[in-house]
Design an enzyme around this catalytic site. Structure first.
Site, PDB file in Angstrom:
ATOM      1  N   SER A 281       9.103 -11.672   3.716  1.00 28.95           N
ATOM      2  CA  SER A 281       8.842 -10.566   2.793  1.00 28.95           C
ATOM      3  C   SER A 281       7.430 -10.020   2.898  1.00 28.95           C
ATOM      4  O   SER A 281       7.213  -8.816   2.687  1.00 28.95           O
ATOM      5  CB  SER A 281       9.118 -11.017   1.352  1.00 28.95           C
ATOM      6  N   HIS A 346       5.158 -11.302  -1.620  1.00 29.18           N
ATOM      7  CA  HIS A 346       5.595  -9.902  -1.636  1.00 29.18           C
ATOM      8  C   HIS A 346       4.437  -8.973  -2.002  1.00 29.18           C
ATOM      9  O   HIS A 346       4.238  -7.925  -1.380  1.00 29.18           O
ATOM     10  CB  HIS A 346       6.723  -9.709  -2.650  1.00 29.18           C
TER      11      HIS A 346
END
Length: 407
Positions: A281, A346
């Protein structure tokens, strides 16, 4: 260079300057020489060029001026000048467009057009091209997906050869799928692999107890918590990463991806000090956020179909994947007292995309070493990496952080 055009500011026109530009390639093909002609640009009544006092002239009027006062230029170079001046393809040119064109703000596409005199830009819009094969239509689609200026789209379409192919994104995607399938067979599960007692025993995930093993700050991208995690990341990685690599090349896209991956694991080690990290991610969010920011910044020039809908879908996919990561982080851990993998990676990827990534993607084919803003963001990123390294070396003992044992 001195300016050569009737000046248009605020709907008024100043007296023209007695200079007409002409462009010739350097003898060795390395520089562009701007010649000055003694031809006098005739003074025309204001209503001839700008009857509505809008501060613009039409591209056709500009073409006539270039044809009349650019006798030293080859016809195809006149087409290049016209396409560059009307960069947003709206059929209108203002005085500032002309100043930018004839100043040092020339794009690399302009330099290539002058140096490659045998290649011509077609006068019509790239979208109007007919009789294209499947591969050519794909290249045209990618050009409209990623580039905001028509002249850059034309030169990209004319020069792209699929050699080399977008190997970086394809290679790393295949590697992530292969590693996932290997552990899926080994752990005998494809969904929520993180709940398997042996999931974090692999040498690939980042674990705070094993943070001295420096490869784990990168290798964690090959481990995913389940097929649902892998599917969302692979979908965004392929749909966004492959077109970007086709346009900007493996070096630029690889730089953004790797910087996002490293920033993700370091951000976790600083802000979520007891949690492990798995998944790609960090790199995926760096690519997607850089692309979305580039689209927003060049909204009027981006001609991709359904761009608002596509942006909304990308944001939905990112939100779903991020929400799932947050939920999993606070779900009862599989290895008490070790928590489930962190979601902070993220956010690290997004920050890289919105800073370093935007700069890397913003200027098509302009050398990175020539971009001052790139070096500023790269210096800030390097400073963050060094601070995070020192944090990992000293902060855990100084703060007396209780790190869970490695499984």
């Amino acid at each position: 260079m001195e300016e050569s055009s009737p000046r248009m500011t605020g709907g008024t026109r100043e007296a023209p300057v007695n200079i007409s530009p002409a462009v010739a390639a350097h003898a060795e093909g390395e520089e562009i020489e701007v010649l000055e002609s003694t031809d006098i640009l005739p003074v025309a009544p204001e209503e001839v060029y700008d009857p509505e006092n809008s501060g613009f002239i039409s591209t056709e009027q500009f073409r006539d001026l270039l044809t009349t006062h650019g006798s030293e230029l080859d016809p195809h170079k006149l087409e290049v000048l016209l396409a560059l001046a009307d960069g947003n393809a709206d059929g209108k040119i203002c005085y500032q467009d002309f100043v930018n064109l004839m100043s040092n703000k020339r794009s690399n596409s302009f330099r290539r057009a002058i140096l490659q005199g045998s290649r011509q830009l077609k006068g019509c819009s790239l979208r109007d091209e007919v009789g294209l094969g499947l591969s050519q239509r794909l290249v045209r689609h990618v050009a409209y997906e990623t580039l905001p200026r028509e002249v850059d789209r034309k030169w990209y379409f004319d020069s792209y050869t699929y050699c080399p192919p977008p190997w970086f994104i394809l290679a790393i995607t295949i590697a992530e799928v292969v590693v996932f399938m290997y552990y899926g067979i080994q752990l005998d599960r494809l969904v929520l692999q993180v709940s398997s007692p042996s999931f974090l025993k692999s040498p690939l995930p980042y674990h705070p107890q094993l943070r001295a093993q420096s490869w784990r700050y990168f290798s964690y991208v090959f481990m995913h918590t389940g097929i649902e995690h892998l599917s969302l990341n692979m979908a965004m990685q392929l749909l966004v990463g492959v077109p970007l690599e086709m346009v900007h090349g493996a070096l630029r896209i690889g730089l953004i991806y790797v910087c996002g991956v490293l920033a993700g694991s370091l951000a976790v080690s600083v802000t979520d000090m007891t949690a492990p990290v798995v998944g790609s991610s960090g790199g995926v969010y760096a690519l997607v956020s850089a692309h979305l920011a580039n689209v927003v910044m060049n909204w009027s020039g981006m001609k991709c179909q359904f761009k608002l809908f596509r942006m909304a879908m990308a944001l939905v996919c990112m939100s779903v994947e991020f929400g799932r990561a947050v939920w999993l982080r606070f779900y009862p851990p599989a290895f008490p007292p070790c928590p489930n993998p962190s979601f902070v990676a993220h956010l690290g990827g997004v920050l890289v995309g919105l800073t370093l990534g935007v700069v890397v993607l913003q200027n098509y084919e302009q050398r990175l070493q020539e971009q001052s803003l790139f070096w500023i963001f790269f210096f800030v990123y390097t400073l963050f990496v060094l601070c995070a390294v020192f944090w990992n070396v000293f902060a855990y003992s100084l703060l007396d952080v209780r790190i869970p044992l490695a499984p």
